[in-house]
Design a protein around this motif. Structure first.
Motif, PDB file in Angstrom:
ATOM      1  N   MET A   1       0.913  -1.129   0.079  1.00  0.00           N
ATOM      2  CA  MET A   1       0.021   0.021   0.041  1.00  0.00           C
ATOM      3  C   MET A   1       0.792   1.291  -0.078  1.00  0.00           C
ATOM      4  SD  MET A   1      -2.888   0.830   2.469  1.00  0.00           S
ATOM      5  CE  MET A   1      -2.519   2.528   3.551  1.00  0.00           C
ATOM      6  N   THR A   2       0.644   2.081  -0.975  1.00  0.00           N
ATOM      7  CA  THR A   2       1.338   3.470  -1.162  1.00  0.00           C
ATOM      8  C   THR A   2       0.803   4.572  -0.195  1.00  0.00           C
ATOM      9  OG1 THR A   2       2.122   2.730  -3.134  1.00  0.00           O
ATOM     10  CG2 THR A   2       2.540   4.949  -2.596  1.00  0.00           C
ATOM     11  N   ILE A   3       1.229   5.296   0.557  1.00  0.00           N
ATOM     12  CA  ILE A   3       0.666   6.488   1.396  1.00  0.00           C
ATOM     13  C   ILE A   3       1.063   7.761   0.662  1.00  0.00           C
ATOM     14  CG2 ILE A   3       0.947   7.636   3.411  1.00  0.00           C
ATOM     15  CD1 ILE A   3       1.844   5.174   5.141  1.00  0.00           C
ATOM     16  N   PRO A   4      -0.157   8.201   0.091  1.00  0.00           N
ATOM     17  CA  PRO A   4       0.083   9.566  -0.878  1.00  0.00           C
ATOM     18  C   PRO A   4       0.810  10.557   0.117  1.00  0.00           C
ATOM     19  CG  PRO A   4      -2.110   9.419  -0.153  1.00  0.00           C
ATOM     20  CD  PRO A   4      -1.434   7.999   0.517  1.00  0.00           C
ATOM     21  N   PHE A   5       1.619  11.295  -0.866  1.00  0.00           N
ATOM     22  CA  PHE A   5       2.299  12.658  -0.315  1.00  0.00           C
ATOM     23  C   PHE A   5       1.103  13.604  -0.049  1.00  0.00           C
ATOM     24  CE2 PHE A   5       4.158  16.809  -1.102  1.00  0.00           C
ATOM     25  CZ  PHE A   5       5.015  16.862   0.208  1.00  0.00           C
ATOM     26  N   ARG A   6       1.069  14.265   1.173  1.00  0.00           N
ATOM     27  CA  ARG A   6       0.141  15.331   1.440  1.00  0.00           C
ATOM     28  C   ARG A   6       0.914  16.505   1.847  1.00  0.00           C
ATOM     29  NH1 ARG A   6      -4.219  11.301   3.914  1.00  0.00           N
ATOM     30  NH2 ARG A   6      -5.112  10.420   2.072  1.00  0.00           N
ATOM     31  N   PRO A   7       0.902  17.783   1.082  1.00  0.00           N
ATOM     32  CA  PRO A   7       1.665  18.788   1.773  1.00  0.00           C
ATOM     33  C   PRO A   7       1.231  19.471   2.736  1.00  0.00           C
ATOM     34  CG  PRO A   7       0.544  19.438  -0.289  1.00  0.00           C
ATOM     35  CD  PRO A   7       0.423  17.809   0.154  1.00  0.00           C
ATOM     36  N   LEU A   8       1.055  19.086   3.858  1.00  0.00           N
ATOM     37  CA  LEU A   8       0.470  19.752   5.069  1.00  0.00           C
ATOM     38  C   LEU A   8       1.075  20.893   5.429  1.00  0.00           C
ATOM     39  CD1 LEU A   8      -1.998  19.362   7.206  1.00  0.00           C
ATOM     40  CD2 LEU A   8      -0.189  18.187   8.616  1.00  0.00           C
ATOM     41  N   ALA A   9       2.505  21.007   5.666  1.00  0.00           N
ATOM     42  CA  ALA A   9       3.254  21.997   5.931  1.00  0.00           C
ATOM     43  C   ALA A   9       2.621  23.267   5.095  1.00  0.00           C
ATOM     44  CB  ALA A   9       4.629  21.853   5.995  1.00  0.00           C
ATOM     45  N   GLU A  10       2.714  23.063   3.758  1.00  0.00           N
ATOM     46  CA  GLU A  10       2.438  23.988   2.730  1.00  0.00           C
ATOM     47  C   GLU A  10       1.063  24.714   2.845  1.00  0.00           C
ATOM     48  OE1 GLU A  10       4.507  25.579   0.127  1.00  0.00           O
ATOM     49  OE2 GLU A  10       5.949  24.343   1.101  1.00  0.00           O
ATOM     50  N   VAL A  11       0.096  23.625   3.216  1.00  0.00           N
ATOM     51  CA  VAL A  11      -1.306  24.124   3.534  1.00  0.00           C
ATOM     52  C   VAL A  11      -1.381  24.891   4.670  1.00  0.00           C
ATOM     53  CG1 VAL A  11      -3.582  23.348   3.660  1.00  0.00           C
ATOM     54  CG2 VAL A  11      -2.215  22.066   2.178  1.00  0.00           C
ATOM     55  N   LYS A  12      -0.527  24.361   5.615  1.00  0.00           N
ATOM     56  CA  LYS A  12      -0.483  25.241   6.999  1.00  0.00           C
ATOM     57  C   LYS A  12       0.017  26.643   6.504  1.00  0.00           C
ATOM     58  CE  LYS A  12       1.107  24.891  11.837  1.00  0.00           C
ATOM     59  NZ  LYS A  12       1.452  26.550  12.069  1.00  0.00           N
ATOM     60  N   MET A  13       1.088  26.831   5.976  1.00  0.00           N
ATOM     61  CA  MET A  13       1.561  28.301   5.706  1.00  0.00           C
ATOM     62  C   MET A  13       0.729  28.933   4.709  1.00  0.00           C
ATOM     63  SD  MET A  13       5.656  27.619   5.413  1.00  0.00           S
ATOM     64  CE  MET A  13       5.570  26.264   4.006  1.00  0.00           C
ATOM     65  N   MET A  14      -0.093  28.332   3.906  1.00  0.00           N
ATOM     66  CA  MET A  14      -0.959  28.974   2.932  1.00  0.00           C
ATOM     67  C   MET A  14      -2.118  29.408   3.883  1.00  0.00           C
ATOM     68  SD  MET A  14      -3.370  27.471   0.240  1.00  0.00           S
ATOM     69  CE  MET A  14      -4.509  26.448   1.380  1.00  0.00           C
ATOM     70  N   LEU A  15      -2.746  28.802   4.875  1.00  0.00           N
ATOM     71  CA  LEU A  15      -3.684  29.147   5.613  1.00  0.00           C
ATOM     72  C   LEU A  15      -3.264  30.301   6.567  1.00  0.00           C
ATOM     73  CD1 LEU A  15      -5.523  25.586   6.565  1.00  0.00           C
ATOM     74  CD2 LEU A  15      -6.423  27.364   5.283  1.00  0.00           C
ATOM     75  N   GLU A  16      -2.258  30.361   7.160  1.00  0.00           N
ATOM     76  CA  GLU A  16      -1.661  31.380   7.810  1.00  0.00           C
ATOM     77  C   GLU A  16      -1.538  32.784   6.934  1.00  0.00           C
ATOM     78  OE1 GLU A  16       1.746  29.749   9.364  1.00  0.00           O
ATOM     79  OE2 GLU A  16       0.982  28.640  10.961  1.00  0.00           O
ATOM     80  N   GLU A  17      -1.301  32.504   5.936  1.00  0.00           N
ATOM     81  CA  GLU A  17      -1.032  33.718   5.049  1.00  0.00           C
ATOM     82  C   GLU A  17      -2.471  34.458   4.841  1.00  0.00           C
ATOM     83  OE1 GLU A  17      -0.109  34.596   0.554  1.00  0.00           O
ATOM     84  OE2 GLU A  17       1.370  33.200   1.681  1.00  0.00           O
ATOM     85  N   THR A  18      -3.488  33.628   4.993  1.00  0.00           N
ATOM     86  CA  THR A  18      -4.930  33.910   4.648  1.00  0.00           C
ATOM     87  C   THR A  18      -5.500  34.391   5.857  1.00  0.00           C
ATOM     88  OG1 THR A  18      -5.802  32.098   4.797  1.00  0.00           O
ATOM     89  CG2 THR A  18      -5.027  32.793   2.547  1.00  0.00           C
ATOM     90  N   GLY A  19      -4.685  34.564   7.135  1.00  0.00           N
ATOM     91  CA  GLY A  19      -5.472  34.802   8.447  1.00  0.00           C
ATOM     92  C   GLY A  19      -6.059  33.617   9.057  1.00  0.00           C
ATOM     93  N   ASN A  20      -5.615  32.285   8.763  1.00  0.00           N
ATOM     94  CA  ASN A  20      -6.383  31.115   9.203  1.00  0.00           C
ATOM     95  C   ASN A  20      -5.277  30.193  10.004  1.00  0.00           C
ATOM     96  OD1 ASN A  20      -9.401  31.182   8.248  1.00  0.00           O
ATOM     97  ND2 ASN A  20      -8.208  31.520   6.563  1.00  0.00           N
ATOM     98  N   ASP A  21      -5.905  29.393  10.816  1.00  0.00           N
ATOM     99  CA  ASP A  21      -4.638  28.488  11.451  1.00  0.00           C
ATOM    100  C   ASP A  21      -5.402  26.963  11.180  1.00  0.00           C
ATOM    101  OD1 ASP A  21      -2.320  27.493  12.187  1.00  0.00           O
ATOM    102  OD2 ASP A  21      -2.777  28.280  14.323  1.00  0.00           O
ATOM    103  N   VAL A  22      -4.635  25.983  11.340  1.00  0.00           N
ATOM    104  CA  VAL A  22      -4.982  24.729  11.304  1.00  0.00           C
ATOM    105  C   VAL A  22      -5.562  24.367  12.904  1.00  0.00           C
ATOM    106  CG1 VAL A  22      -4.609  22.267  11.061  1.00  0.00           C
ATOM    107  CG2 VAL A  22      -3.564  23.970   9.266  1.00  0.00           C
ATOM    108  N   SER A  23      -6.689  24.065  12.888  1.00  0.00           N
ATOM    109  CA  SER A  23      -7.185  23.613  14.180  1.00  0.00           C
ATOM    110  C   SER A  23      -7.330  22.104  14.372  1.00  0.00           C
ATOM    111  CB  SER A  23      -8.686  23.866  14.208  1.00  0.00           C
ATOM    112  OG  SER A  23      -9.434  23.314  15.397  1.00  0.00           O
ATOM    113  N   TYR A  24      -7.451  21.521  13.378  1.00  0.00           N
ATOM    114  CA  TYR A  24      -7.142  19.942  13.271  1.00  0.00           C
ATOM    115  C   TYR A  24      -6.957  19.274  11.908  1.00  0.00           C
ATOM    116  CZ  TYR A  24      -8.811  15.341  15.004  1.00  0.00           C
ATOM    117  OH  TYR A  24      -8.773  13.816  15.007  1.00  0.00           O
TER     118      TYR A  24
END
Length: 104
Positions: free
Chosen positions: A1-24
């Motif tokens: 089984m292959t685990i797909p790459f998910r760019p969580l760090a990039e999404v976190k930075m993107m959200l912070e740039e828009t005034g949001n933060d990752v809650s969960y």
């Protein structure tokens, strides 16, 4: 089984740039600190993020959020795909949350 790459760090930075933060973050879903929208990683298309908007928010707010997310995502070579709406309800007598998706 292959685990797909998910760019969580990039999404976190993107959200912070828009005034949001990752809650969960859970599996392929990212919950920002408020519930106006949530993001789902698209395992079919690399660097594509599916965005679902809360059924309770106004269309003008959706437009504004989409614009901000699209601008921030382009800087990180991510794409935003408006994929529908969702509702979230707490199950009775439990701490579990039930998500319902309403695709476009």
């Amino acid at each position: 089984m292959t685990i797909p790459f998910r760019p969580l760090a990039e999404v976190k930075m993107m959200l912070e740039e828009t005034g949001n933060d990752v809650s969960y973050a859970y599996d392929d879903l990212i919950f920002p600190e408020h519930t106006a929208f949530l993001i789902q990683f698209d395992d079919e298309k690399a660097n594509n993020l599916k965005v679902f908007f809360n059924r309770e928010i106004e269309p003008t707010e959706i437009t504004s959020i989409e614009k901000n997310l699209t601008t921030a995502s382009k800087k990180r070579k991510l794409t935003i795909e408006s994929s529908g709406k969702f509702s979230m309800e707490q199950k009775e007598d439990t701490e579990e949350i039930e998500l319902k998706f309403f695709p476009i």
